[in-house]
Design an enzyme around this catalytic site. Sequence first.
Site, PDB file in Angstrom:
ATOM      1  N   TYR A   1       0.855  -1.180   0.000  1.00 18.67           N
ATOM      2  CA  TYR A   1       0.000   0.000   0.000  1.00 18.67           C
ATOM      3  C   TYR A   1       0.893   1.234   0.000  1.00 18.67           C
ATOM      4  O   TYR A   1       1.846   1.303   0.792  1.00 18.67           O
ATOM      5  CB  TYR A   1      -0.909   0.007   1.234  1.00 18.67           C
ATOM      6  CG  TYR A   1      -1.804   1.217   1.341  1.00 18.67           C
ATOM      7  CD1 TYR A   1      -1.547   2.218   2.279  1.00 18.67           C
ATOM      8  CD2 TYR A   1      -2.902   1.377   0.502  1.00 18.67           C
ATOM      9  CE1 TYR A   1      -2.367   3.335   2.376  1.00 18.67           C
ATOM     10  CE2 TYR A   1      -3.732   2.489   0.600  1.00 18.67           C
ATOM     11  CZ  TYR A   1      -3.452   3.466   1.542  1.00 18.67           C
ATOM     12  OH  TYR A   1      -4.272   4.571   1.633  1.00 18.67           O
TER      13      TYR A   1
ATOM     14  N   LYS B   1       4.737  10.166   8.034  1.00 19.39           N
ATOM     15  CA  LYS B   1       4.539   9.682   9.409  1.00 19.39           C
ATOM     16  C   LYS B   1       5.517  10.291  10.419  1.00 19.39           C
ATOM     17  O   LYS B   1       5.349  11.443  10.844  1.00 19.39           O
ATOM     18  CB  LYS B   1       4.567   8.160   9.416  1.00 19.39           C
ATOM     19  CG  LYS B   1       3.379   7.547   8.635  1.00 19.39           C
ATOM     20  CD  LYS B   1       3.365   6.045   8.675  1.00 19.39           C
ATOM     21  CE  LYS B   1       2.356   5.475   7.708  1.00 19.39           C
ATOM     22  NZ  LYS B   1       0.982   5.442   8.216  1.00 19.39           N
TER      23      LYS B   1
ATOM     24  N   ASP C   1       9.354   3.173  -0.896  1.00 20.15           N
ATOM     25  CA  ASP C   1       8.333   3.804  -0.075  1.00 20.15           C
ATOM     26  C   ASP C   1       8.715   3.576   1.390  1.00 20.15           C
ATOM     27  O   ASP C   1       8.505   2.492   1.927  1.00 20.15           O
ATOM     28  CB  ASP C   1       6.959   3.207  -0.388  1.00 20.15           C
ATOM     29  CG  ASP C   1       5.872   3.826   0.463  1.00 20.15           C
ATOM     30  OD1 ASP C   1       4.680   3.618   0.140  1.00 20.15           O
ATOM     31  OD2 ASP C   1       6.194   4.526   1.449  1.00 20.15           O
TER      32      ASP C   1
HETATM   33  P1  KE4 Z   1      -0.830   8.663   4.077  1.00 20.24           P
HETATM   34  O1  KE4 Z   1      -1.354   9.274   2.800  1.00 20.24           O
HETATM   35  O2  KE4 Z   1      -1.901   7.854   4.799  1.00 20.24           O
HETATM   36  O3  KE4 Z   1      -0.128   9.676   4.984  1.00 20.24           O
HETATM   37  O4  KE4 Z   1       0.344   7.631   3.698  1.00 20.24           O
HETATM   38  C1  KE4 Z   1       0.058   6.622   2.772  1.00 20.24           C
HETATM   39  C2  KE4 Z   1       1.053   5.484   2.948  1.00 20.24           C
HETATM   40  C3  KE4 Z   1       2.087   5.367   2.050  1.00 20.24           C
HETATM   41  N1  KE4 Z   1       3.000   4.380   2.158  1.00 20.24           N
HETATM   42  C4  KE4 Z   1       2.936   3.476   3.170  1.00 20.24           C
HETATM   43  C5  KE4 Z   1       3.975   2.401   3.266  1.00 20.24           C
HETATM   44  C6  KE4 Z   1       1.890   3.554   4.130  1.00 20.24           C
HETATM   45  O5  KE4 Z   1       1.836   2.647   5.126  1.00 20.24           O
HETATM   46  C7  KE4 Z   1       0.935   4.580   4.023  1.00 20.24           C
HETATM   47  C8  KE4 Z   1      -0.220   4.707   4.995  1.00 20.24           C
HETATM   48  N2  KE4 Z   1      -0.309   3.712   6.015  1.00 20.24           N
HETATM   49  C9  KE4 Z   1      -1.634   3.453   6.523  1.00 20.24           C
HETATM   50  C10 KE4 Z   1      -1.542   2.322   7.554  1.00 20.24           C
HETATM   51  N3  KE4 Z   1      -1.073   1.112   6.996  1.00 20.24           N
HETATM   52  C11 KE4 Z   1      -2.253   4.681   7.099  1.00 20.24           C
HETATM   53  C12 KE4 Z   1      -3.501   4.444   7.908  1.00 20.24           C
HETATM   54  C13 KE4 Z   1      -4.742   4.837   7.169  1.00 20.24           C
HETATM   55  O6  KE4 Z   1      -4.807   4.621   5.952  1.00 20.24           O
HETATM   56  O7  KE4 Z   1      -5.655   5.378   7.866  1.00 20.24           O
END
Ligand code: KE4
Length: 424
Positions: A143, A266, A238
């Site tokens: 993801y 994060k 990523d």
């Molecule tokens: P955001 O757009 O949510 O800040 O980041 C996206 C993203 C990109 N790359 C990786 C490896 C990620 O894990 C994420 C977002 N992680 C999720 C939890 N697995 C965020 C939680 C959510 O979607 O509410």
Amino acid sequence: MSSLSSQAFAEARQMIPGGVNSPVRAFRGVGGEPFFVQRASGSKIWDLDGRELLDFVGTWGPAILGHAPKAVLDAVAEAAAKGVSFGIPNPYELEMARTILAWVPSIEKVRMVNSGTEATMSCLRLARGYTGRDKIVKFEGCYHGHADSLLVKAGSGALTHGQPDSAGVPAALAALTLTLPYNDLSALEAVFAREGREIAAVIVESIPANAGLYLPRPGYLERMRELCTKFGVVLIFDEVMTGFRLAKGGYQEICGLRPDLTALGKVIGGGLPVGAFGGRAEIMNCLSPDGPVYQAGTLSGNPLALAAGLAQLRELERLDAYRQLEERGAAFEERIRAALRRTGRDYCAQRIGSMFCLYFTPGPVWNLADAQRSDRTAFARFFHACLAGGVYLAPSQFEAGFLSLAHSEADLDLAAEVMERSLV
Ligand code: KE4
């Protein structure tokens, strides 16, 4: 009398899709209703009904110091007193750029954005603009946020809710995203042999942690690096989740590889909305206003968000955090393995640094197909038993858990005791 969280959730569902502003928060992967948090501090969170919970989600990674660390709160207050947003270059942007370039040597130039999604989305557009190619490669179960090209066989909430290929993504666009099974070298070699010169980028979670948590097989990322170099394909790591968490320089410091671009998020925001992307200057120089690839953001480089992130990064350095996080992670892993031995449960605990996952299936888990063998009914039962015992884990088998510097030995003992009771 229903709980205050339940009342709040009922009202939220009238106004917000699913009652949440991000799908994974809806507890659909485990059943039941989410609680509403009232406040958080250190390793603990308290819900609207005053219930105290030991938190192993840490707002999905940013809370590496624990919640509401004083250094971050003070930095935000100091920055806020000078104004909350300018839309004009400010000194925090300089200091954050200096820090990222110093901590992550593969990043020669960097641009700040407001989320991990923006970071990965911008990396893709930049790679396509730099190479003049359209195809990208991603891996099943990984993801990278919710940009259209990346919502193909995606992990995290998309996987949890059974929509790895989201509706609304044009088929013509999705067709440009080639998806491969992770840790499968022959599949990787084959796609490069077949169409390597048509691929703009390969994007990979440096440690896949959106289908639980599994690790690259020895040599896998190294071969990926070699193939990308050979075919002129931009390799994107990523590190939104692993950046500044697994090491100062992220997982790329541990594995010794240099991606062409890196996506960050994060931890870098200290809990406020921040993402970043950066890499080889030759590629980054294609970005507007110097180059033809457009990317922008009203709040990019926001002073409060960068003040929070810088304060967090400084604390991590001051506290020698990475040694401590590894020690804490190893101690927690041993407690979980002891609980599995005592209960006779043949489940698979996997960990790297302060990130962990417990699969309800025999291990090892090397890819999405292995992860999907997990007994999700048993996981849901375990999740709710832990919650009832005061331990909040990620509400999906397809997520990772996070330790922070605020998790004490006593916290780990309590969590292990509750988890053991919940395994039966
Ligand atoms: P955001 O757009 O949510 O800040 O980041 C996206 C993203 C990109 N790359 C990786 C490896 C990620 O894990 C994420 C977002 N992680 C999720 C939890 N697995 C965020 C939680 C959510 O979607 O509410």
